[in-house]
Motif scaffolding. Sequence first.
Motif, PDB file in Angstrom:
ATOM      1  N   GLY A 118       0.837  -1.187   0.000  1.00  0.00           N
ATOM      2  CA  GLY A 118       0.000   0.000   0.000  1.00  0.00           C
ATOM      3  C   GLY A 118       0.875   1.242   0.000  1.00  0.00           C
ATOM      4  O   GLY A 118       1.974   1.239   0.585  1.00  0.00           O
ATOM      5  N   LEU A 119       0.440   2.286  -0.654  1.00  0.00           N
ATOM      6  CA  LEU A 119       1.243   3.508  -0.706  1.00  0.00           C
ATOM      7  C   LEU A 119       1.424   4.126   0.673  1.00  0.00           C
ATOM      8  O   LEU A 119       2.377   4.881   0.904  1.00  0.00           O
ATOM      9  N   ASP A 120       0.531   3.801   1.599  1.00  0.00           N
ATOM     10  CA  ASP A 120       0.664   4.310   2.962  1.00  0.00           C
ATOM     11  C   ASP A 120       1.356   3.318   3.892  1.00  0.00           C
ATOM     12  O   ASP A 120       1.466   3.569   5.096  1.00  0.00           O
ATOM     13  N   ASP A 121       1.823   2.187   3.355  1.00  0.00           N
ATOM     14  CA  ASP A 121       2.624   1.269   4.162  1.00  0.00           C
ATOM     15  C   ASP A 121       3.889   1.983   4.624  1.00  0.00           C
ATOM     16  O   ASP A 121       4.529   2.704   3.845  1.00  0.00           O
ATOM     17  N   THR A 122       4.261   1.752   5.867  1.00  0.00           N
ATOM     18  CA  THR A 122       5.409   2.461   6.433  1.00  0.00           C
ATOM     19  C   THR A 122       6.638   1.558   6.537  1.00  0.00           C
ATOM     20  O   THR A 122       6.535   0.320   6.501  1.00  0.00           O
ATOM     21  N   ILE A 123       7.773   2.209   6.678  1.00  0.00           N
ATOM     22  CA  ILE A 123       9.008   1.473   6.947  1.00  0.00           C
ATOM     23  C   ILE A 123       8.853   0.674   8.243  1.00  0.00           C
ATOM     24  O   ILE A 123       9.305  -0.466   8.339  1.00  0.00           O
ATOM     25  N   ALA A 150       8.004   6.100  10.396  1.00  0.00           N
ATOM     26  CA  ALA A 150       6.776   6.727   9.891  1.00  0.00           C
ATOM     27  C   ALA A 150       6.817   6.988   8.388  1.00  0.00           C
ATOM     28  O   ALA A 150       5.800   7.337   7.790  1.00  0.00           O
ATOM     29  N   VAL A 151       7.969   6.807   7.758  1.00  0.00           N
ATOM     30  CA  VAL A 151       8.111   7.076   6.319  1.00  0.00           C
ATOM     31  C   VAL A 151       7.276   6.067   5.529  1.00  0.00           C
ATOM     32  O   VAL A 151       7.315   4.857   5.786  1.00  0.00           O
ATOM     33  N   PRO A 196      10.959  -3.200   9.890  1.00  0.00           N
ATOM     34  CA  PRO A 196      11.104  -2.737  11.270  1.00  0.00           C
ATOM     35  C   PRO A 196      12.533  -2.739  11.790  1.00  0.00           C
ATOM     36  O   PRO A 196      12.815  -2.073  12.796  1.00  0.00           O
ATOM     37  N   ARG A 197      13.470  -3.461  11.139  1.00  0.00           N
ATOM     38  CA  ARG A 197      14.853  -3.457  11.606  1.00  0.00           C
ATOM     39  C   ARG A 197      15.537  -2.118  11.346  1.00  0.00           C
ATOM     40  O   ARG A 197      16.571  -1.822  11.955  1.00  0.00           O
ATOM     41  N   LEU A 198      14.985  -1.313  10.425  1.00  0.00           N
ATOM     42  CA  LEU A 198      15.576  -0.013  10.138  1.00  0.00           C
ATOM     43  C   LEU A 198      15.305   0.935  11.316  1.00  0.00           C
ATOM     44  O   LEU A 198      14.434   0.687  12.149  1.00  0.00           O
ATOM     45  N   PRO A 199      16.046   2.040  11.410  1.00  0.00           N
ATOM     46  CA  PRO A 199      15.964   2.906  12.589  1.00  0.00           C
ATOM     47  C   PRO A 199      14.535   3.341  12.916  1.00  0.00           C
ATOM     48  O   PRO A 199      13.736   3.645  12.030  1.00  0.00           O
ATOM     49  N   ARG A 200      14.240   3.382  14.213  1.00  0.00           N
ATOM     50  CA  ARG A 200      12.906   3.766  14.667  1.00  0.00           C
ATOM     51  C   ARG A 200      12.532   5.166  14.174  1.00  0.00           C
ATOM     52  O   ARG A 200      11.369   5.431  13.873  1.00  0.00           O
TER      53      ARG A 200
END
Length: 402
Positions: free
Chosen positions: A129-134, A147-148, A139-143
């Motif tokens: 989805g275009l609104d799917d977030t990092i 929200a990106v 989730p392993r990427l920086p907290r």
Amino acid sequence: MRPLHTPSRSAARPRPRPRGLRRAAVAALAATALAGSLTPAAAGTGPGEPPRDRSLQRQLRELVEAPGGPPGAVAVLRRDGRQEVYRAGVAEIGRREAPGLDDHMRIASVAKAFSGAVALSLVDDHRLGLDDTIGRRLPRLPRDWHAVTLRQLLNHTSGLPDYTEDPEFLEILTADPRHRFDSRRLLDYVADEDLRFAPGSRYQYSNSDNIAVALMAEQATGRRYEELLKERVYRPLGLRSTSLPQGYRLPEPFMHGYAVDPPAPPEDVSEALGASGVWASGGIVSTPRELSAFIRGYAGPELLSPPTRRQQQRFVRGGASEPAGPGANAAGLGIFRYTTRCGAVLGHTGNFPGYTQFAAATPDGKRSVTVSVTSQVPLDPQLLDRLRTTEENFVCRLLGDR
């Protein structure tokens, strides 16, 4: 996966290791303000392919002959099933052949449009989805990055720091331009950095964005990005000579790309860098013929549904590609709008040691223009201005009877 080689005009000669590998590496990925110049070897058109417009042919020849101009250039216009090919210079210094439609070349950041095509096809299939977030997908990427959204990655409003500017990455690349990076860990180089700005608050072109896009696509499908390219882009569009290699070799035949360190003669940097350090952000190899087919498919209706295309074409004004394309630039999702004096086209640009690319098409997918030159033109601002003018004139030819 290394592409298979086929017989080539240069297959019988050894490939010398370029003298300027370290300089080329930094020029490619550090976005430095170095100035370069190249001297063309010759200019001409391919046999049996007289240009349809003498003015455009002259402009391409003058670009090659200009101080610091690329040794070779080829432009392909496709209008409602009819093709016009314009060539100047040579595919390799020391030989007479002009750049060919089936010569391989590095397409640089036009590879970002390919990652856009993969991601948006997954949006069509409700896998992403275009609104799917990092945070949800990676989730392993920086907290701080969680929200990106996929949308913000695709239109470069994410705020992610650019890994290609990281000192450690550049140190490795400078020491060994053919270093084999783990492409899926490239974002680790900036994992200790905060976002540059609040997601969605402004535009800033970043090579990190499309690495994250490819990783999201892999997470959503459980398949390697290279396999997704084959399934969702290459096969639907009939691209048989397009690939995403990890090493530094180019498939034969290829247009040789050049750099120069005055007063030295032009230096062949075609294979100076490996592709693993740019991966989904700039590592794809294609041909003028297939680049033309791709951009018609991606800018037109062939790959994506109407609802997804409407999202693709929600543009951020002032969002320029790198290098800037002709006219006024605006950033969509993995694609840019170039509004020229003759009308607007959709596409992408790119530059890499030895190569500069422009590919665009009309929104109906029936017309396209690509301009490929064999030097990194943006290192010379005056030459880039000349190239952008030439690209705009090709767009005007493309749209001329509308």
